[in-house]
Scaffold this active site. Structure first.
Site, PDB file in Angstrom:
ATOM      1  N   SER A  32       0.914  -1.164   0.037  1.00  0.00           N
ATOM      2  CA  SER A  32      -0.086  -0.080  -0.107  1.00  0.00           C
ATOM      3  C   SER A  32       0.926   1.329   0.015  1.00  0.00           C
ATOM      4  O   SER A  32       0.490   2.282   0.634  1.00  0.00           O
ATOM      5  CB  SER A  32      -1.087  -0.107   1.264  1.00  0.00           C
ATOM      6  OG  SER A  32      -1.882   1.099   1.124  1.00  0.00           O
TER       7      SER A  32
ATOM      8  N   ASP B 156      -7.036   0.449   2.548  1.00  0.00           N
ATOM      9  CA  ASP B 156      -5.607   1.044   2.544  1.00  0.00           C
ATOM     10  C   ASP B 156      -5.371   2.490   3.327  1.00  0.00           C
ATOM     11  O   ASP B 156      -4.574   2.977   4.153  1.00  0.00           O
ATOM     12  CB  ASP B 156      -4.876   1.126   1.351  1.00  0.00           C
ATOM     13  CG  ASP B 156      -5.099  -0.268   0.569  1.00  0.00           C
ATOM     14  OD1 ASP B 156      -5.198  -1.429   1.364  1.00  0.00           O
ATOM     15  OD2 ASP B 156      -4.917  -0.501  -0.552  1.00  0.00           O
TER      16      ASP B 156
HETATM   17  C1  GLA Z   1      -5.992  -3.252  -2.662  1.00  0.00           C
HETATM   18  C2  GLA Z   1      -7.098  -2.295  -2.521  1.00  0.00           C
HETATM   19  C3  GLA Z   1      -7.803  -2.492  -0.962  1.00  0.00           C
HETATM   20  C4  GLA Z   1      -8.322  -3.942  -0.969  1.00  0.00           C
HETATM   21  C5  GLA Z   1      -7.049  -4.999  -1.241  1.00  0.00           C
HETATM   22  C6  GLA Z   1      -7.444  -6.400  -1.136  1.00  0.00           C
HETATM   23  O1  GLA Z   1      -4.912  -2.892  -1.678  1.00  0.00           O
HETATM   24  O2  GLA Z   1      -6.598  -0.941  -2.166  1.00  0.00           O
HETATM   25  O3  GLA Z   1      -8.859  -1.618  -1.133  1.00  0.00           O
HETATM   26  O4  GLA Z   1      -9.587  -4.252  -1.729  1.00  0.00           O
HETATM   27  O5  GLA Z   1      -6.589  -4.602  -2.593  1.00  0.00           O
HETATM   28  O6  GLA Z   1      -8.052  -6.641   0.026  1.00  0.00           O
END
Ligand code: GLA
Length: 461
Positions: free
Chosen positions: A137, A182
């Site tokens: 993230s 995230d």
């Molecule tokens: C990405 C997205 C999140 C979530 C994950 C999977 O990180 O940004 O919002 O959906 O994938 O859990």
């Protein structure tokens, strides 16, 4: 994946010096926003079901100073990221796909959509140590850090929950159709705690992370860049879940239509089933659907389904997958994963790390077999973690590459790292993908150990 070695004071001082060199004035605000590891609850957030991530001590930092006009000027301590500038407005033109400026613009664009915020621009210097394309993230940390910096130089305070929800919407500017996990964990993370997040509206509760345990994170070496093919694969998952919701709405036609799968628990037609698996098997009698088949079931034509559920940000429809829409499997994953998150929160609440590890393993299997977001590399890496002492191991984040995580007792961290180094990087990767090792200095740079950390903050510089 080194980093996190510099504390906030040291990095703040180093950035202050570089900021003055770049902009000729002193920065006044310092922002730090962490990446995250999702412990459990994958691809549930945008479906309205809970997730349980932790913030990690890898961050994006910004030194910033206000400007007297509406311009935002950004530069980066890493010369790979080119300097850029843009004007604040509620309709900021995009930079080329993949440019880091788009994440800063995503934050600015969303804040500017609020007519009650009269924002001036800023000069900002960015620095970061969150590995990108690793499923940790880095992009949301960049969005949140940018939003906090803009708010800070304008002396505006905003509630964390409100900001997290805004930025979850805001990040769609870059083309992903993700949920709100995230951005929320970046703001709401807390040392020593896993954070259970619920959505629509965003809510959070803290669960104690087990004492004397750590999370080992290891990169599978498969890049999961959400600007490449993985973006299409990622966005197809929410689309399949929207199609599932459309089929449920027509089939049960019970009261106001569901907006998402997460609305199911409020409905008698759903709770009448003994468990979610029975509901899914009864509702979706085929494993794979063509768009025409979904059209038949919902009474809408394929064109209208496409424009409602299958559009990308650029206005181009997503191509139909050659294997068809695997709606039954997707729904099965989402509903069972939601249950696993609730069970995990209970397990952590009573300090049951073993049970939590078991749920992590089940989650990985479902991510692989039902949701189709794992890779052979992530499967191997998690197996190796389990056979080297992890109580549970799974992929983390969007999938299609990136990192795996293992829950392990502190005294077993070293032997787990040794096992992964030998059996994954020095054996599996060397034998199957030797080219992936060429860009890597050492296996040590691909693994690290974390415990839950605090969320983002702003301070004077
Ligand atoms: C990405 C997205 C999140 C979530 C994950 C999977 O990180 O940004 O919002 O959906 O994938 O859990």
């Amino acid at each position: 994946m080194k980093g996190n070695s510099m504390n906030s004071e040291t990095i703040g001082a180093a950035m202050k010096k570089q900021f003055i060199e770049v902009y000729g004035v002193k920065p006044v605000k310092f922002v730090r926003a962490p990446g995250r590891v999702n412990l459990i609850g994958e691809h549930t957030d945008y479906n309205g079901y809970p997730v349980m991530p932790i913030a990690i001590p890898f961050t994006i930092s910004i030194a910033a100073a206000p400007r007297e006009d509406r311009q935002v000027r950004i530069s980066n301590t890493d010369p790979i990221f080119q300097a850029a500038s843009f004007d604040l407005s509620p309709d900021i033109p995009h930079s080329d796909t993949g440019q880091w400026a788009n994440y800063v613009k995503a934050a600015a664009n969303e804040l500017c959509s609020r007519s009650d915020l009269d924002l001036y621009g800023m000069n900002a210097l960015f620095s970061g140590d969150i590995p990108n394309s690793a499923g940790l993230s880095s992009s949301s940390a960049l969005v949140i850090a940018s939003a906090l910096a803009l708010l800070a130089v304008n002396d505006i305070r905003m509630d964390k929950t409100e900001l997290a929800e805004m930025m979850a919407r805001g990040e769609h500017y870059v083309g992903t159709q993700g949920g709100g996990m995230d951005q929320a964990i970046c703001l709401l993370g807390r040392q020593g705690k896993a954070v259970k997040l619920d959505f629509f509206p965003l809510r959070h509760t803290y669960a104690p992370f087990p004492d004397n345990h750590s999370i080992v994170v290891a990169h599978s070496l498969v890049r999961a860049a959400k600007t490449e093919n993985a973006l299409l694969l990622y966005n197809r998952r929410p689309a399949e879940c929207r199609l599932a919701t459309a089929i449920i709405n027509t089939r049960y036609n019970a009261g106001p239509p569901l907006s998402r799968l997460g609305d199911l628990p409020g409905h008698a037609f759903f709770t009448a089933f003994a468990n979610p698996v029975d509901f899914v098997n009864e509702t979706f009698d085929k494993s794979s659907y063509t768009l025409d088949e979904v059209a038949n079931l919902t009474g809408e034509n394929a064109e209208s389904l496409t424009s409602k559920y299958l559009m990308t940000r650029s206005g181009v429809p997503m191509p139909s997958p050659p294997e068809g829409f695997l709606i039954r499997q997707r729904a099965l994953h989402v509903l069972t994963e939601a249950k696993r998150v609730e069970e995990s929160a209970k397990a952590l609440g009573c300090g049951d790390a073993r049970m939590f590890g078991k749920l992590m393993n089940e989650s990985h299997r479902s991510c692989d077999e039902q949701y189709g977001i794992s890779t052979p590399e992530l499967n191997r890496l998690t197996e190796i973690m389990r056979s080297n002492g992890a109580l549970g191991a799974r992929l983390t984040g969007a999938g299609f590459g990136g990192c795996a995580i293992g829950l392990v007792r502190d005294e077993n961290v070293e032997s787990l790292l040794d096992g992964v180094r030998e059996e994954y990087y020095n054996t599996f990767i060397k034998e199957n993908h030797p080219e992936l090792l060429k860009t890597v200095s050492s296996p040590e740079s691909l693994m690290f150990t974390v415990k839950p950390s605090d969320g983002a903050y702003t301070r004077q510089l």
